[in-house]
Design a protein around this motif. Structure first.
Motif, PDB file in Angstrom:
ATOM      1  N   UNK A   1       0.777  -1.232   0.000  1.00 47.69           N
ATOM      2  CA  UNK A   1       0.000   0.000   0.000  1.00 47.69           C
ATOM      3  C   UNK A   1       0.802   1.272   0.000  1.00 47.69           C
ATOM      4  N   UNK A   2       2.134   1.175  -0.057  1.00 45.70           N
ATOM      5  CA  UNK A   2       2.972   2.374  -0.070  1.00 45.70           C
ATOM      6  C   UNK A   2       3.834   2.375  -1.328  1.00 45.70           C
ATOM      7  N   UNK A   3       3.679   3.431  -2.143  1.00 42.97           N
ATOM      8  CA  UNK A   3       4.512   3.634  -3.328  1.00 42.97           C
ATOM      9  C   UNK A   3       5.708   4.491  -2.956  1.00 42.97           C
ATOM     10  N   UNK A   4       6.900   4.080  -3.364  1.00 44.11           N
ATOM     11  CA  UNK A   4       8.110   4.868  -3.153  1.00 44.11           C
ATOM     12  C   UNK A   4       8.589   5.396  -4.507  1.00 44.11           C
ATOM     13  N   UNK A   5       8.673   6.722  -4.623  1.00 47.49           N
ATOM     14  CA  UNK A   5       9.162   7.385  -5.831  1.00 47.49           C
ATOM     15  C   UNK A   5      10.625   7.737  -5.607  1.00 47.49           C
ATOM     16  N   UNK A   6      11.489   7.301  -6.494  1.00 43.58           N
ATOM     17  CA  UNK A   6      12.913   7.572  -6.350  1.00 43.58           C
ATOM     18  C   UNK A   6      13.220   8.991  -6.813  1.00 43.58           C
ATOM     19  N   UNK A   7      14.048   9.681  -6.038  1.00 50.15           N
ATOM     20  CA  UNK A   7      14.389  11.055  -6.391  1.00 50.15           C
ATOM     21  C   UNK A   7      15.585  11.547  -5.628  1.00 50.15           C
ATOM     22  N   UNK A   8      15.762  12.864  -5.647  1.00 47.71           N
ATOM     23  CA  UNK A   8      16.847  13.522  -4.919  1.00 47.71           C
ATOM     24  C   UNK A   8      16.507  14.986  -4.764  1.00 47.71           C
ATOM     25  N   UNK A   9      17.051  15.607  -3.723  1.00 51.29           N
ATOM     26  CA  UNK A   9      17.021  17.065  -3.631  1.00 51.29           C
ATOM     27  C   UNK A   9      18.345  17.574  -4.171  1.00 51.29           C
ATOM     28  N   UNK A  10      18.256  18.391  -5.214  1.00 49.92           N
ATOM     29  CA  UNK A  10      19.432  18.919  -5.900  1.00 49.92           C
ATOM     30  C   UNK A  10      19.735  20.284  -5.295  1.00 49.92           C
ATOM     31  N   UNK A  11      20.818  20.386  -4.554  1.00 47.10           N
ATOM     32  CA  UNK A  11      21.103  21.607  -3.787  1.00 47.10           C
ATOM     33  C   UNK A  11      22.132  22.455  -4.517  1.00 47.10           C
ATOM     34  N   UNK A  12      21.683  23.256  -5.469  1.00 50.26           N
ATOM     35  CA  UNK A  12      22.596  24.119  -6.204  1.00 50.26           C
ATOM     36  C   UNK A  12      22.980  25.317  -5.339  1.00 50.26           C
ATOM     37  N   UNK A  13      23.915  26.096  -5.827  1.00 47.30           N
ATOM     38  CA  UNK A  13      24.397  27.251  -5.070  1.00 47.30           C
ATOM     39  C   UNK A  13      23.360  28.354  -4.956  1.00 47.30           C
ATOM     40  N   UNK A  14      22.342  28.316  -5.822  1.00 45.57           N
ATOM     41  CA  UNK A  14      21.338  29.387  -5.833  1.00 45.57           C
ATOM     42  C   UNK A  14      19.918  28.826  -5.818  1.00 45.57           C
ATOM     43  N   UNK A  15      19.711  27.799  -5.020  1.00 45.00           N
ATOM     44  CA  UNK A  15      18.368  27.254  -4.878  1.00 45.00           C
ATOM     45  C   UNK A  15      18.349  25.742  -4.958  1.00 45.00           C
ATOM     46  N   UNK A  16      17.392  25.144  -4.253  1.00 44.75           N
ATOM     47  CA  UNK A  16      17.259  23.690  -4.226  1.00 44.75           C
ATOM     48  C   UNK A  16      16.053  23.270  -5.065  1.00 44.75           C
ATOM     49  N   UNK A  17      16.135  22.083  -5.649  1.00 45.49           N
ATOM     50  CA  UNK A  17      14.980  21.574  -6.376  1.00 45.49           C
ATOM     51  C   UNK A  17      14.907  20.061  -6.246  1.00 45.49           C
ATOM     52  N   UNK A  18      13.707  19.536  -6.449  1.00 43.94           N
ATOM     53  CA  UNK A  18      13.444  18.116  -6.299  1.00 43.94           C
ATOM     54  C   UNK A  18      13.386  17.463  -7.668  1.00 43.94           C
ATOM     55  N   UNK A  19      14.214  16.435  -7.857  1.00 47.78           N
ATOM     56  CA  UNK A  19      14.169  15.596  -9.054  1.00 47.78           C
ATOM     57  C   UNK A  19      13.393  14.344  -8.677  1.00 47.78           C
ATOM     58  N   UNK A  20      12.166  14.219  -9.152  1.00 49.67           N
ATOM     59  CA  UNK A  20      11.277  13.126  -8.766  1.00 49.67           C
ATOM     60  C   UNK A  20      11.054  12.177  -9.937  1.00 49.67           C
ATOM     61  N   UNK A  21      11.226  10.895  -9.693  1.00 48.73           N
ATOM     62  CA  UNK A  21      10.992   9.909 -10.740  1.00 48.73           C
ATOM     63  C   UNK A  21      12.218   9.574 -11.561  1.00 48.73           C
ATOM     64  N   UNK A  22      13.404   9.788 -11.013  1.00 54.37           N
ATOM     65  CA  UNK A  22      14.634   9.436 -11.729  1.00 54.37           C
ATOM     66  C   UNK A  22      14.885   7.938 -11.594  1.00 54.37           C
ATOM     67  N   UNK A  23      15.853   7.436 -12.364  1.00 50.90           N
ATOM     68  CA  UNK A  23      16.128   6.016 -12.355  1.00 50.90           C
ATOM     69  C   UNK A  23      16.901   5.578 -11.120  1.00 50.90           C
ATOM     70  N   UNK A  24      16.862   4.292 -10.786  1.00 51.21           N
ATOM     71  CA  UNK A  24      17.626   3.781  -9.639  1.00 51.21           C
ATOM     72  C   UNK A  24      19.114   4.094  -9.787  1.00 51.21           C
ATOM     73  N   UNK A  25      19.684   4.701  -8.773  1.00 55.39           N
ATOM     74  CA  UNK A  25      21.106   5.034  -8.801  1.00 55.39           C
ATOM     75  C   UNK A  25      21.454   6.277  -9.592  1.00 55.39           C
ATOM     76  N   UNK A  26      20.472   6.953 -10.184  1.00 54.48           N
ATOM     77  CA  UNK A  26      20.754   8.137 -11.000  1.00 54.48           C
ATOM     78  C   UNK A  26      21.045   9.346 -10.116  1.00 54.48           C
ATOM     79  N   UNK A  27      22.101  10.068 -10.449  1.00 59.05           N
ATOM     80  CA  UNK A  27      22.505  11.267  -9.719  1.00 59.05           C
ATOM     81  C   UNK A  27      22.379  12.469 -10.644  1.00 59.05           C
ATOM     82  N   UNK A  28      21.851  13.571 -10.130  1.00 57.88           N
ATOM     83  CA  UNK A  28      21.705  14.815 -10.888  1.00 57.88           C
ATOM     84  C   UNK A  28      22.711  15.815 -10.331  1.00 57.88           C
ATOM     85  N   UNK A  29      23.522  16.387 -11.205  1.00 60.47           N
ATOM     86  CA  UNK A  29      24.582  17.306 -10.773  1.00 60.47           C
ATOM     87  C   UNK A  29      23.981  18.528 -10.079  1.00 60.47           C
TER      88      UNK A  29
END
Length: 315
Positions: A58-86
């Motif tokens: 009953x619980x869906x887990x969406x893979x993602x990351x919080x991308x913490x750039x020097x001028x703001x943070x953003x959420x990358x939601x639905x990326x592939x397993x092990x995928x890293x966003x610069x």
């Protein structure tokens, strides 16, 4: 079979700077009545494996990351397993577009996080262009004050831009997340989506389309619709009024003595105080000629937020 699903898409574990393991967070999500969560540890995919083990029952887990750039943070939601966003860039480097494209190629969505967070790098100065949604309600300090001035500023900024975006036929939805780091924060707030099924593609599609509203807690429930003749549109939908009067309705439960307000491109156009038991229906009439959209807010008597809806578009 589709339905309404509750979820928190900004969650940190011991794999970045959170205090709980994925297993502990998954248990907390189930206890809070959530249907989905997103793993968004800072700039790492290290937690993906641990989180994948928690998906199901009953619980869906969406893979993602919080991308913490020097001028703001953003959420990358639905990326592939092990995928890293610069994340090693700022607004002047002009790299944000290629990073957003990376997430979109993976089938994911990009969310501007806590745009008015009051700390270095937390304030969002990238353009919203290319982002799929904006986190207007962030609950990082929810244990002290679930709704604060930073969220108020983010909501006002989003609300001011909504009219122009609606008339350009591409508006950017609002979402709300807990930004959980500590025990007891999960789900305060969270986003409630109308999705075709409880899968990552369906939930992300609902978030991207704005078929959603933000709840301050699981106790709050909101239904928001607009009707013209025999046609009805729910939150995030578009109602073709064909020149007819539109009846806007908000049905609210779990918000004692709260004020329900309707907002259009003209600002606040209607507000009603609910009864002490916290349930009620608010109705208002308008037309597409008066405004291109209507959205709703529900606030407790102390002005703390209980719920925010995305708009119904009127044509």
């Amino acid at each position: 079979m589709g339905g309404w699903y509750r979820g928190d898409c900004h969650v940190h574990s011991v794999y970045s700077d959170g205090e709980l393991t994925p297993a502990e967070l998954a248990a907390a999500a189930r206890a809070a009545g959530l249907d989905f969560v997103a793993t968004t540890d800072h700039n790492t995919a290290a937690a993906h494996g641990g989180w994948a083990e928690q998906s199901g029952d009953g619980l869906l887990v969406i893979l993602g990351a919080e991308v913490t750039t020097a001028t703001g943070h953003w959420l990358a939601l639905g990326i592939g397993p092990g995928e890293v966003v610069d994340w090693e860039y700022g607004v002047r480097e002009g790299q944000i577009g290629s990073r957003l494209a990376q997430v979109h190629r993976a089938g994911g969505i990009c969310v501007a996080a806590h745009p008015h967070a009051p700390y270095p790098t937390g304030t969002f100065t990238h353009a919203y262009e290319g982002f799929d949604a904006v986190e207007v309600w962030n609950g990082l300090w929810a244990s002290d004050l679930p709704w604060n001035a930073d969220n108020e500023a983010a909501l006002a900024e989003w609300g001011r831009g909504l009219a122009a975006e609606v008339h350009r036929s591409r508006w950017r939805p609002a979402v709300g997340n807990s930004d959980t780091h500590l025990a007891g924060q999960l789900g305060v707030p969270h986003t409630v989506v109308l999705a075709e099924e409880l899968t990552t593609p369906a939930v992300l599609a609902a978030l991207r389309a704005g078929r959603s509203w933000i709840a301050g807690s699981a106790a709050v429930d909101v239904s928001f619709t607009a009707t013209a003749g025999a046609e009805t549109a729910e939150v995030g939908g578009c109602l073709d009024t064909r020149g007819r009067e539109a009846v806007v309705r908000a049905r609210v439960r779990g918000a004692p003595s709260a004020t329900v307000s309707f907002h259009t491109e003209r600002g606040v156009v209607h507000h009603v105080r609910l009864a002490p038991e916290g349930s009620g229906e608010v109705e208002w009439r308008t037309s597409a000629g008066e405004s291109g959209f209507v959205r709703a807010e529900v606030r407790h008597p102390d002005r703390q937020m209980a719920a925010i809806t995305n708009p119904v578009v009127l044509t």
